[in-house]
Design a protein around this motif. Structure first.
Motif, PDB file in Angstrom:
ATOM      1  N   SER A 222      73.286   6.312   8.433  1.00 35.52           N
ATOM      2  CA  SER A 222      73.088   6.992   7.139  1.00 35.52           C
ATOM      3  C   SER A 222      71.718   8.125   7.394  1.00 35.52           C
ATOM      4  CB  SER A 222      73.088   6.144   6.126  1.00 35.52           C
ATOM      5  OG  SER A 222      72.000   5.115   6.337  1.00 35.52           O
ATOM      6  N   GLN A 223      71.773   8.810   6.529  1.00 39.31           N
ATOM      7  CA  GLN A 223      70.677   9.936   6.519  1.00 39.31           C
ATOM      8  C   GLN A 223      69.231   9.224   6.047  1.00 39.31           C
ATOM      9  OE1 GLN A 223      71.763  13.374   4.566  1.00 39.31           O
ATOM     10  NE2 GLN A 223      72.769  14.085   6.512  1.00 39.31           N
TER      11      GLN A 223
ATOM     12  N   THR B 191      69.721  11.392  11.155  1.00 40.64           N
ATOM     13  CA  THR B 191      70.339  10.211  11.555  1.00 40.64           C
ATOM     14  C   THR B 191      69.842   9.890  13.163  1.00 40.64           C
ATOM     15  OG1 THR B 191      72.256  11.336  12.537  1.00 40.64           O
ATOM     16  CG2 THR B 191      72.309  10.547  10.208  1.00 40.64           C
TER      17      THR B 191
END
Lengths: 113, 114
Positions: free
Chosen positions: B27-28, B74
């Protein structure tokens, strides 16, 4: 796997007994504390955390106690199991997850079956 | 919680060479952190990597020895340059939870320098 914590303090506990692992911190500005479990060959795994506005928090079989007066943190594990054998680290910081944690020295928990 | 992977999981390298360690998150995330764990020791922060800016290094760690890239939200790399046996350690990346206080760790890269 490669073992970590070869020179760390060791706590040996009989299977089924309760374990208490202690940690002292020095930064009175710290307001967030985490306990991590690190098994051999793995990265640290989040166990439980506590904010400084609390003095106790319970999870599944684990309890964290915080004494801000003496800057002391403890992790209690109920009914210790062989799978609890690992190195346990406390960590602290004074902000959100966007700042790094400061880690304590760690304690190796050895469960005797 | 974030799922973090690291490559390689372990390596044995010769003195004087360099190794680049990759850290990938599912996930970012805004902040990524690189730690070193020497044998029998706790974790020591090397640097903080924020996407789009230079990494911030802790005392005792310099960019020439541990260059870091953070090309997107990421992914990050840490290079251990001109290695010596003293660089033998576990290298761990970690990500913060943003507004949450929690931080999560990758499985680590076990480096042995001969």
């Amino acid at each position: 796997g490669e073992s970590v914590g070869l020179h760390l303090p060791t706590l040996s506990v009989q299977e089924g007994d309760n374990s208490i692992i202690n940690c002292a911190y020095s930064n009175s500005a710290s307001d967030y504390f985490i306990w991590y479990k690190q098994e051999s060959g793995k990265g640290p795994q989040f166990i439980i955390d506590i904010r400084s506005n609390m003095d106790k928090r319970q999870g599944q079989r684990v309890t964290v106690l915080l004494n801000k007066t003496v800057k002391h943190l403890s992790l209690q594990i109920a009914a210790t199991q062989p799978g609890d054998s690992a190195v346990y680290f406390c960590a602290e910081n004074s902000s959100s997850g966007n700042t790094p944690l400061v880690f304590g020295k760690g304690t190796r928990l050895s469960v005797i079956a | 919680s974030a799922v973090i992977s690291q490559k390689p999981s372990r390596d044995i390298c010769q003195r004087g060479t360099s190794l680049t360690i990759q850290c990938q998150v599912d996930s970012q995330v805004t902040m990524m952190f690189w730690y070193r764990q020497q044998p029998g020791q706790s974790l020591t922060l090397i640097a903080t990597a924020n996407q789009g800016s230079e990494a911030t290094y802790e005392s005792g760690f310099v960019i020439d020895k541990f260059p870091i890239s953070r090309p997107n939200l990421t992914f990050s790399t840490l290079t251990v340059s001109n290695m010596s046996p003293e660089d033998s350690s576990i290298y761990l990346c970690s990500v913060g939870g943003g507004s949450s206080y929690e931080q999560y760790f990758g499985p680590g890269t076990r480096l042995t320098v001969t």
